[in-house]
Design an enzyme around this catalytic site. Sequence first.
Site, mmCIF file in Angstrom:
data_model
loop_
_atom_site.group_PDB
_atom_site.id
_atom_site.type_symbol
_atom_site.label_atom_id
_atom_site.label_comp_id
_atom_site.label_asym_id
_atom_site.label_seq_id
_atom_site.Cartn_x
_atom_site.Cartn_y
_atom_site.Cartn_z
ATOM 1 N N TRP A 141 0.783 -1.157 0.118
ATOM 2 C CA TRP A 141 0.052 0.071 0.011
ATOM 3 C C TRP A 141 0.833 1.209 0.001
ATOM 4 C CZ3 TRP A 141 -2.123 2.452 4.957
ATOM 5 C CH2 TRP A 141 -3.080 3.493 4.567
ATOM 6 N N ASP A 223 -1.011 -5.064 9.471
ATOM 7 C CA ASP A 223 -1.824 -4.170 9.112
ATOM 8 C C ASP A 223 -3.040 -4.952 8.761
ATOM 9 O OD1 ASP A 223 -3.541 -2.081 8.130
ATOM 10 O OD2 ASP A 223 -2.379 -1.389 6.452
ATOM 11 N N LYS A 261 -13.547 -0.909 5.697
ATOM 12 C CA LYS A 261 -14.219 -1.907 4.819
ATOM 13 C C LYS A 261 -15.247 -2.917 5.471
ATOM 14 C CE LYS A 261 -11.178 -0.487 1.753
ATOM 15 N NZ LYS A 261 -10.183 0.511 2.312
#
Length: 417
Positions: A141, A223, A261
Site C-alpha cells: 500500500w 496491518d 471496509k
Amino acid sequence: MEKVPTRLNVAPVPPDEIFALNGAFFADTHPQKVSLGVGVYRTDDGKPWPLPVVEKAEKQLAQENDLMRHEYTAIEGDVPFLKIARDLMFGFEGGETTQQEAKARIASVQTVAGTGANHLGALFLSHHMKPPTVWLSNPSWANHMTIWELAGVPRKTYPYYHAETRSFDFDGMMSTLENDAQEGDAVLLHACAHNPTGLDPNKEQWIAIADLCERKKLFPFFDSAYQGFASGSVEEDAWAVRYFFNNKPDMEMCVAQSFSKNFGLYGQRTGAFHYVTNRSATSIRDVVVNNLCHLIRGEFSMGPRIGCTIVKKILTSEELTADWHQDLQVMSSRIKSMREALYNELVRLHTPGTWKHIVEQNGMFSYTGLTPKQVYALKDKYHVYLLKSGRASISGLSEKNVAYVSQAIDDVVRNVL
C-alpha cells in the site's frame, strides 16, 4: 511591490495517485466510464452500499437519543469499544484464566481509522523502540511508505510479488529477511487480502514467517484492513494475527485495525491500534497505553465517537452481529463472483496470456499484470480507470460492465506493448 521572502523550504510533492485518479474519473462524462481505482465497496449498480446492519444500528441509536453522543471520550478512546475491537481481532478462546492472561498482554487505543493506527504505531515505535529499519513488501500500500517516512524510520523492501508467475514470492521474501534483516527491525505484514496484489501467504507459510521473526528477533507489525471482508469469515481473515499471538508469546508485535471496509464506515474513520507485549512484560501494558495517549493528545486528542458507537452497538447484540456476518458474506461473495466473471470473459475472448491469477487472488484488489502503457490506454480509449501498477479494485466491476471491461483489456493486451 517588494517581495517578502518566505522562511519555508518546500517543494511540490506528487499528488496521491488514488485520489487523483478518482478525481479524474468523476470529471469524466463518458457514459461507459468504469472506476477500478479507489478501494471502496460498490453494489452491482456501481453505488455505495451502507450496510443494512449499520442502518439498523443507526436507527436504534437515534431512538435511544443518548445525550452523551457528541461528548468527548477518553484520550485512549471509547474503552468498551476497544475491548470489543481487541476481542474481534485476537479471538480469545479457552478458560477465563487463560483469556485474562492473554488480554493482559494487549495495550489498545482508538485511532483515526486504519491509516491513523498505522501512523500512531509507526510514531510510537520510532520514539520508543527505534527500529533500525522497517521492511515493507514490494509492492505494498503506497501510504505505508509515506507513513514510515514521516515517522523517520529507514525503509527497505522485501520481495513479495513474482511478476512472471503473478504469484506470491515466498522464497524471495524469506531469503531477503533471512539474509538482510537485523535484530530489532520491524516487518510490515498484511493480515489478509494483501494490498495491492491480493496474494496472501498460506498457513504453512505464515508459520514459517512467524518462526523467522522469532528466531531473528524481528518485530511484526500487522496491518489488518479487511477482517471479514476478504473471505467473509472474521476468524479466517485473522488467522495469521492469532497464530503469532497465541504461538509466539515471547515475541512482541502490534496490529493496526481498520473498520472502514468490513463495516462500510469509510468516512467515520474508525480504527484501533493494539500493542502486544511478551508474556513476561505485561506489567508495562498500562505504561504503553500512557505513552500512546501522550502521542494521541498532542495530535488529535481522541478518536471519533460515531463510528465506534455503531460498531459497539452491532457487536454487543447477537441479532445485529448475525446480520453483520451476513452482510460480510454479501460483500465478499459479490467480489468473488466478479473475479470469476472477469476471468471467464477473458478466457472466452482468448485474451493473450494467463489470467488464472485473477481468481486465485483474494480480497478487494487484483494485481492484473497490465503494464502502465496498457493502463493509460484503458483510460484514454475506454475510460476504464485503474492504478498504473495494474492494480484493479474488483468492487468496481458489475454484471453491467464486466464484458465491456474485459473487451477493453483484451484490446490493449493485443495492441499495446
